[in-house]
Design a protein around this motif. Structure first.
Motif, mmCIF file in Angstrom:
data_model
loop_
_atom_site.group_PDB
_atom_site.id
_atom_site.type_symbol
_atom_site.label_atom_id
_atom_site.label_comp_id
_atom_site.label_asym_id
_atom_site.label_seq_id
_atom_site.Cartn_x
_atom_site.Cartn_y
_atom_site.Cartn_z
ATOM 1 N N VAL A 43 0.917 -1.112 0.094
ATOM 2 C CA VAL A 43 0.028 0.088 -0.092
ATOM 3 C C VAL A 43 0.951 1.021 -0.136
ATOM 4 O O VAL A 43 1.952 1.280 0.765
ATOM 5 C CB VAL A 43 -0.816 0.074 1.224
ATOM 6 C CG1 VAL A 43 -1.724 1.432 1.193
ATOM 7 C CG2 VAL A 43 -1.823 -1.169 1.306
ATOM 8 N N LYS A 44 0.762 2.066 -0.944
ATOM 9 C CA LYS A 44 1.350 3.201 -1.096
ATOM 10 C C LYS A 44 0.274 4.415 -1.122
ATOM 11 O O LYS A 44 -0.506 4.473 -1.884
ATOM 12 C CB LYS A 44 2.269 3.479 -2.313
ATOM 13 C CG LYS A 44 3.431 2.515 -2.224
ATOM 14 C CD LYS A 44 4.396 2.866 -1.382
ATOM 15 C CE LYS A 44 5.664 1.940 -1.216
ATOM 16 N NZ LYS A 44 6.513 2.374 0.152
ATOM 17 N N THR A 45 0.673 5.448 -0.295
ATOM 18 C CA THR A 45 -0.262 6.542 -0.155
ATOM 19 C C THR A 45 0.680 7.932 -0.382
ATOM 20 O O THR A 45 1.689 8.310 0.068
ATOM 21 C CB THR A 45 -0.955 6.459 1.324
ATOM 22 O OG1 THR A 45 -1.621 5.533 1.399
ATOM 23 C CG2 THR A 45 -1.880 7.858 1.455
ATOM 24 N N ARG A 85 -0.125 -14.081 -5.384
ATOM 25 C CA ARG A 85 0.031 -13.052 -6.334
ATOM 26 C C ARG A 85 0.543 -11.616 -5.603
ATOM 27 O O ARG A 85 0.352 -11.522 -4.223
ATOM 28 C CB ARG A 85 -1.046 -12.660 -7.501
ATOM 29 C CG ARG A 85 -1.996 -12.167 -6.557
ATOM 30 C CD ARG A 85 -3.466 -11.519 -7.624
ATOM 31 N NE ARG A 85 -4.221 -10.715 -6.833
ATOM 32 C CZ ARG A 85 -5.381 -10.987 -6.447
ATOM 33 N NH1 ARG A 85 -6.008 -12.117 -6.820
ATOM 34 N NH2 ARG A 85 -6.257 -9.931 -6.094
ATOM 35 N N PHE A 86 1.215 -10.651 -6.160
ATOM 36 C CA PHE A 86 1.462 -9.447 -5.746
ATOM 37 C C PHE A 86 0.640 -8.288 -6.297
ATOM 38 O O PHE A 86 0.680 -8.127 -7.434
ATOM 39 C CB PHE A 86 3.152 -9.374 -5.706
ATOM 40 C CG PHE A 86 3.735 -10.445 -5.219
ATOM 41 C CD1 PHE A 86 4.324 -10.071 -3.769
ATOM 42 C CD2 PHE A 86 4.025 -11.582 -5.890
ATOM 43 C CE1 PHE A 86 4.983 -11.182 -3.212
ATOM 44 C CE2 PHE A 86 5.080 -12.567 -5.378
ATOM 45 C CZ PHE A 86 5.453 -12.566 -3.812
ATOM 46 N N ASP A 87 0.051 -7.474 -5.301
ATOM 47 C CA ASP A 87 -0.824 -6.214 -5.822
ATOM 48 C C ASP A 87 -0.214 -5.225 -5.109
ATOM 49 O O ASP A 87 0.466 -5.261 -3.970
ATOM 50 C CB ASP A 87 -2.183 -6.586 -5.121
ATOM 51 C CG ASP A 87 -3.032 -7.882 -5.908
ATOM 52 O OD1 ASP A 87 -2.408 -8.398 -7.039
ATOM 53 O OD2 ASP A 87 -4.257 -7.601 -5.740
ATOM 54 N N VAL A 88 -0.762 -3.958 -5.682
ATOM 55 C CA VAL A 88 -0.128 -2.807 -5.253
ATOM 56 C C VAL A 88 -1.482 -1.806 -5.179
ATOM 57 O O VAL A 88 -2.351 -1.810 -6.291
ATOM 58 C CB VAL A 88 0.799 -1.955 -6.203
ATOM 59 C CG1 VAL A 88 1.100 -0.567 -5.637
ATOM 60 C CG2 VAL A 88 2.229 -2.651 -6.188
ATOM 61 N N VAL A 89 -1.709 -1.338 -3.911
ATOM 62 C CA VAL A 89 -2.956 -0.300 -3.759
ATOM 63 C C VAL A 89 -2.245 1.044 -3.697
ATOM 64 O O VAL A 89 -1.533 1.077 -2.861
ATOM 65 C CB VAL A 89 -3.924 -0.632 -2.884
ATOM 66 C CG1 VAL A 89 -4.731 0.338 -2.654
ATOM 67 C CG2 VAL A 89 -4.591 -2.114 -3.021
ATOM 68 N N SER A 96 -9.078 18.133 -2.343
ATOM 69 C CA SER A 96 -10.251 18.269 -1.422
ATOM 70 C C SER A 96 -10.182 17.317 -0.262
ATOM 71 O O SER A 96 -11.050 17.211 0.687
ATOM 72 C CB SER A 96 -11.694 18.181 -2.067
ATOM 73 O OG SER A 96 -11.870 16.926 -2.707
ATOM 74 N N GLY A 97 -9.087 16.338 -0.313
ATOM 75 C CA GLY A 97 -8.875 15.402 0.568
ATOM 76 C C GLY A 97 -9.590 13.953 0.376
ATOM 77 O O GLY A 97 -9.680 13.194 1.137
ATOM 78 N N GLN A 98 -10.184 13.993 -0.906
ATOM 79 C CA GLN A 98 -10.936 12.640 -1.325
ATOM 80 C C GLN A 98 -9.761 11.585 -1.919
ATOM 81 O O GLN A 98 -8.876 11.871 -2.573
ATOM 82 C CB GLN A 98 -11.866 12.956 -2.251
ATOM 83 C CG GLN A 98 -13.004 13.645 -1.878
ATOM 84 C CD GLN A 98 -13.594 13.155 -0.604
ATOM 85 O OE1 GLN A 98 -14.152 11.973 -0.753
ATOM 86 N NE2 GLN A 98 -13.914 13.744 0.530
ATOM 87 N N PRO A 99 -9.933 10.546 -1.384
ATOM 88 C CA PRO A 99 -8.819 9.398 -1.597
ATOM 89 C C PRO A 99 -9.180 8.940 -3.290
ATOM 90 O O PRO A 99 -10.253 8.735 -3.617
ATOM 91 C CB PRO A 99 -8.985 8.353 -0.669
ATOM 92 C CG PRO A 99 -10.464 8.441 -0.509
ATOM 93 C CD PRO A 99 -10.664 9.875 -0.260
ATOM 94 N N GLN A 100 -8.270 8.855 -3.906
ATOM 95 C CA GLN A 100 -8.243 8.231 -5.560
ATOM 96 C C GLN A 100 -7.575 6.932 -5.394
ATOM 97 O O GLN A 100 -6.326 6.850 -5.030
ATOM 98 C CB GLN A 100 -7.697 9.057 -6.289
ATOM 99 C CG GLN A 100 -8.238 10.499 -6.366
ATOM 100 C CD GLN A 100 -9.785 10.595 -6.746
ATOM 101 O OE1 GLN A 100 -10.334 10.103 -7.541
ATOM 102 N NE2 GLN A 100 -10.712 11.327 -5.902
ATOM 103 N N ILE A 101 -8.253 5.887 -5.669
ATOM 104 C CA ILE A 101 -7.523 4.554 -5.328
ATOM 105 C C ILE A 101 -7.394 3.773 -6.392
ATOM 106 O O ILE A 101 -8.083 3.567 -7.157
ATOM 107 C CB ILE A 101 -8.610 3.593 -4.091
ATOM 108 C CG1 ILE A 101 -8.681 4.478 -3.161
ATOM 109 C CG2 ILE A 101 -7.859 2.369 -4.001
ATOM 110 C CD1 ILE A 101 -9.507 3.757 -1.692
ATOM 111 N N LYS A 102 -6.180 3.440 -6.698
ATOM 112 C CA LYS A 102 -5.818 2.560 -7.951
ATOM 113 C C LYS A 102 -5.369 0.916 -7.471
ATOM 114 O O LYS A 102 -4.827 1.300 -6.269
ATOM 115 C CB LYS A 102 -4.786 3.228 -8.727
ATOM 116 C CG LYS A 102 -5.216 4.215 -9.337
ATOM 117 C CD LYS A 102 -4.165 4.882 -10.258
ATOM 118 C CE LYS A 102 -4.337 6.198 -10.698
ATOM 119 N NZ LYS A 102 -3.200 6.707 -11.496
ATOM 120 N N HIS A 103 -5.963 -0.021 -7.870
ATOM 121 C CA HIS A 103 -5.572 -1.343 -7.480
ATOM 122 C C HIS A 103 -4.680 -2.147 -8.748
ATOM 123 O O HIS A 103 -5.575 -2.285 -9.711
ATOM 124 C CB HIS A 103 -6.700 -2.061 -7.011
ATOM 125 C CG HIS A 103 -6.461 -3.341 -6.585
ATOM 126 N ND1 HIS A 103 -7.658 -4.292 -6.234
ATOM 127 C CD2 HIS A 103 -5.198 -3.993 -6.322
ATOM 128 C CE1 HIS A 103 -6.932 -5.441 -5.874
ATOM 129 N NE2 HIS A 103 -5.604 -5.189 -5.979
#
Length: 107
Positions: A43-45, A85-89, A96-103
């Motif tokens: 997980v990367k933020t 398997r290996f995933d990245v989120v 505006s502080g809203q999260p944009q999530i990519k998986h």
């Protein structure tokens, strides 16, 4: 990390472990199960794109450390079977502080 776990749960991934440490330098943020497959998740933020996108931080060296930690986890949890398997989120918070999530699955 909780935001990523919530997102993944909605996608059908059951989180079975968090913050697994193999050594001081090798860890896995989230470990989940989906369709008889064990999923090791980085997980990367970011709070903006000033330093690049979150997924850019998952370098080959970082992937190698995740792989080392995953091998250790598999060794101590043989009941998980052989499908992995290996995933990245990647989570980026917009202005505006809203999260944009990519998986990304199976990187």
């Amino acid at each position: 990390m909780d935001l990523a776990a919530q997102y993944l749960s909605k996608q059908g991934v059951t989180i079975i472990d968090k913050n697994y440490h193999f050594s001081r330098y090798a860890e896995i943020d989230l470990i989940g199960r989906e369709n008889n497959e064990t999923v090791f998740i980085e997980v990367k933020t970011r709070g903006g794109l000033g330093f690049g996108s979150p997924e850019d931080a998952v370098t080959p060296a970082k992937q190698d450390k995740i792989r080392q930690a995953a091998e250790s986890y598999i060794l101590f949890h043989p009941q998980l079977g052989g499908n992995f398997r290996f995933d990245v989120v990647a989570i980026n918070f917009d202005e505006s502080g809203q999260p944009q999530i990519k998986h990304w699955r199976n990187i």
